[in-house]
Design a protein around this motif. Structure first.
Motif, PDB file in Angstrom:
ATOM      1  N   PHE A  48       0.829  -1.202   0.000  1.00  0.00           N
ATOM      2  CA  PHE A  48       0.000   0.000   0.000  1.00  0.00           C
ATOM      3  C   PHE A  48       0.864   1.253   0.000  1.00  0.00           C
ATOM      4  O   PHE A  48       0.620   2.193  -0.767  1.00  0.00           O
ATOM      5  CB  PHE A  48      -0.922  -0.021   1.222  1.00  0.00           C
ATOM      6  CG  PHE A  48      -1.855   1.150   1.299  1.00  0.00           C
ATOM      7  CD1 PHE A  48      -2.961   1.220   0.476  1.00  0.00           C
ATOM      8  CD2 PHE A  48      -1.623   2.180   2.193  1.00  0.00           C
ATOM      9  CE1 PHE A  48      -3.829   2.296   0.541  1.00  0.00           C
ATOM     10  CE2 PHE A  48      -2.480   3.260   2.269  1.00  0.00           C
ATOM     11  CZ  PHE A  48      -3.588   3.314   1.439  1.00  0.00           C
ATOM     12  N   MET A  49       1.911   1.255   0.829  1.00  0.00           N
ATOM     13  CA  MET A  49       2.802   2.417   0.881  1.00  0.00           C
ATOM     14  C   MET A  49       3.557   2.590  -0.438  1.00  0.00           C
ATOM     15  O   MET A  49       3.747   3.713  -0.911  1.00  0.00           O
ATOM     16  CB  MET A  49       3.773   2.286   2.050  1.00  0.00           C
ATOM     17  CG  MET A  49       3.100   2.441   3.392  1.00  0.00           C
ATOM     18  SD  MET A  49       4.216   2.286   4.771  1.00  0.00           S
ATOM     19  CE  MET A  49       5.155   3.780   4.605  1.00  0.00           C
ATOM     20  N   GLU A  50       3.979   1.496  -1.046  1.00  0.00           N
ATOM     21  CA  GLU A  50       4.662   1.581  -2.334  1.00  0.00           C
ATOM     22  C   GLU A  50       3.730   2.112  -3.415  1.00  0.00           C
ATOM     23  O   GLU A  50       4.148   2.889  -4.275  1.00  0.00           O
ATOM     24  CB  GLU A  50       5.223   0.212  -2.729  1.00  0.00           C
ATOM     25  CG  GLU A  50       6.418  -0.200  -1.920  1.00  0.00           C
ATOM     26  CD  GLU A  50       6.917  -1.582  -2.263  1.00  0.00           C
ATOM     27  OE1 GLU A  50       6.255  -2.296  -3.072  1.00  0.00           O
ATOM     28  OE2 GLU A  50       7.970  -1.965  -1.740  1.00  0.00           O
ATOM     29  N   ALA A  51       2.459   1.733  -3.376  1.00  0.00           N
ATOM     30  CA  ALA A  51       1.496   2.239  -4.354  1.00  0.00           C
ATOM     31  C   ALA A  51       1.283   3.741  -4.183  1.00  0.00           C
ATOM     32  O   ALA A  51       1.164   4.481  -5.173  1.00  0.00           O
ATOM     33  CB  ALA A  51       0.172   1.489  -4.226  1.00  0.00           C
ATOM     34  N   GLN A  58       5.170   9.353  -9.608  1.00  0.00           N
ATOM     35  CA  GLN A  58       5.070   8.914 -11.007  1.00  0.00           C
ATOM     36  C   GLN A  58       6.305   8.136 -11.462  1.00  0.00           C
ATOM     37  O   GLN A  58       6.630   8.101 -12.636  1.00  0.00           O
ATOM     38  CB  GLN A  58       4.845  10.113 -11.943  1.00  0.00           C
ATOM     39  CG  GLN A  58       3.601  10.909 -11.651  1.00  0.00           C
ATOM     40  CD  GLN A  58       2.330  10.095 -11.887  1.00  0.00           C
ATOM     41  OE1 GLN A  58       2.252   9.350 -12.837  1.00  0.00           O
ATOM     42  NE2 GLN A  58       1.363  10.250 -11.010  1.00  0.00           N
ATOM     43  N   VAL A  59       7.021   7.530 -10.514  1.00  0.00           N
ATOM     44  CA  VAL A  59       8.197   6.721 -10.810  1.00  0.00           C
ATOM     45  C   VAL A  59       7.943   5.319 -10.261  1.00  0.00           C
ATOM     46  O   VAL A  59       7.635   5.166  -9.080  1.00  0.00           O
ATOM     47  CB  VAL A  59       9.467   7.318 -10.150  1.00  0.00           C
ATOM     48  CG1 VAL A  59      10.663   6.430 -10.386  1.00  0.00           C
ATOM     49  CG2 VAL A  59       9.713   8.718 -10.659  1.00  0.00           C
ATOM     50  N   PRO A  60       8.057   4.284 -11.087  1.00  0.00           N
ATOM     51  CA  PRO A  60       7.811   2.925 -10.582  1.00  0.00           C
ATOM     52  C   PRO A  60       8.904   2.488  -9.614  1.00  0.00           C
ATOM     53  O   PRO A  60      10.073   2.812  -9.783  1.00  0.00           O
ATOM     54  CB  PRO A  60       7.811   2.067 -11.848  1.00  0.00           C
ATOM     55  CG  PRO A  60       8.580   2.852 -12.842  1.00  0.00           C
ATOM     56  CD  PRO A  60       8.376   4.299 -12.505  1.00  0.00           C
ATOM     57  N   ILE A  61       8.495   1.771  -8.591  1.00  0.00           N
ATOM     58  CA  ILE A  61       9.433   1.231  -7.607  1.00  0.00           C
ATOM     59  C   ILE A  61       9.890  -0.128  -8.098  1.00  0.00           C
ATOM     60  O   ILE A  61       9.077  -1.001  -8.394  1.00  0.00           O
ATOM     61  CB  ILE A  61       8.778   1.109  -6.223  1.00  0.00           C
ATOM     62  CG1 ILE A  61       8.430   2.499  -5.705  1.00  0.00           C
ATOM     63  CG2 ILE A  61       9.686   0.381  -5.253  1.00  0.00           C
ATOM     64  CD1 ILE A  61       7.705   2.488  -4.391  1.00  0.00           C
ATOM     65  N   LEU A  62      11.187  -0.306  -8.191  1.00  0.00           N
ATOM     66  CA  LEU A  62      11.737  -1.574  -8.647  1.00  0.00           C
ATOM     67  C   LEU A  62      11.897  -2.484  -7.455  1.00  0.00           C
ATOM     68  O   LEU A  62      12.602  -2.171  -6.502  1.00  0.00           O
ATOM     69  CB  LEU A  62      13.085  -1.350  -9.329  1.00  0.00           C
ATOM     70  CG  LEU A  62      13.068  -0.415 -10.532  1.00  0.00           C
ATOM     71  CD1 LEU A  62      14.478  -0.193 -11.038  1.00  0.00           C
ATOM     72  CD2 LEU A  62      12.202  -0.987 -11.624  1.00  0.00           C
ATOM     73  N   THR A  63      11.249  -3.615  -7.491  1.00  0.00           N
ATOM     74  CA  THR A  63      11.388  -4.597  -6.424  1.00  0.00           C
ATOM     75  C   THR A  63      12.292  -5.708  -6.909  1.00  0.00           C
ATOM     76  O   THR A  63      12.329  -6.034  -8.097  1.00  0.00           O
ATOM     77  CB  THR A  63      10.024  -5.191  -6.023  1.00  0.00           C
ATOM     78  OG1 THR A  63       9.419  -5.746  -7.186  1.00  0.00           O
ATOM     79  CG2 THR A  63       9.133  -4.123  -5.430  1.00  0.00           C
ATOM     80  N   GLU A  64      13.030  -6.291  -5.991  1.00  0.00           N
ATOM     81  CA  GLU A  64      13.964  -7.349  -6.347  1.00  0.00           C
ATOM     82  C   GLU A  64      13.244  -8.688  -6.345  1.00  0.00           C
ATOM     83  O   GLU A  64      13.261  -9.408  -5.366  1.00  0.00           O
ATOM     84  CB  GLU A  64      15.130  -7.387  -5.366  1.00  0.00           C
ATOM     85  CG  GLU A  64      16.113  -6.278  -5.543  1.00  0.00           C
ATOM     86  CD  GLU A  64      17.355  -6.490  -4.705  1.00  0.00           C
ATOM     87  OE1 GLU A  64      17.767  -7.652  -4.548  1.00  0.00           O
ATOM     88  OE2 GLU A  64      17.878  -5.506  -4.214  1.00  0.00           O
TER      89      GLU A  64
END
Length: 133
Positions: A48-51, A58-64
């Motif tokens: 939820f926080m990442e969304a 407006q920058v996508p979060i890259l998850t590993e």
């Protein structure tokens, strides 16, 4: 609940810490609870926080999801078992981090002396062969 992802840090005056805690702690927790209210499948707080961050910046979060070493050529990686210091297994940590917070995942991760010579990350034998071969 807001203590898991605290925005407080040293060197900031106390009144700023209080405002940061009210803004980023209480407001986000309340909105997360309201968002999940009445839904059959609830969204985890981290997602939820990442969304919210993605929507605001407006920058996508890259998850590993995949290991960084998977993109490198597989012939250069060597499993070395002669480490000097004990390290956390990077593969086990990433698996545990998917379900736990960072402190709990770090506590439950295997401590090993083996590592990948190319990546210079600690790996147990199982995780090394899963990620590199």
């Amino acid at each position: 609940m807001s203590s898991y992802y605290s925005s407080l840090k040293r060197g900031v005056k106390w009144f700023r810490k209080v405002m940061m805690d009210i803004l980023f702690g209480t407001v986000i927790i309340n909105s997360w609870v309201l968002y999940n209210h009445g839904k059959p499948v609830q969204m985890p707080k981290k997602n939820f926080m990442e969304a919210i961050i993605e929507a605001l910046t407006q920058v996508p979060i890259l998850t590993e999801t995949a290991n960084e070493c998977a993109a490198m050529p597989k012939t250069n990686h060597t499993f070395e078992n002669k480490g000097i210091k004990r390290r956390n297994c990077a593969g086990c940590y990433n698996k545990l981090r998917a379900t736990l917070n960072s402190k709990d995942a770090q506590r439950k991760t295997k401590k090993i002396k083996s590592y990948c010579g190319e990546c210079n990350k600690g790996y147990c034998a199982k995780c090394f062969y899963e990620n590199h071969l």
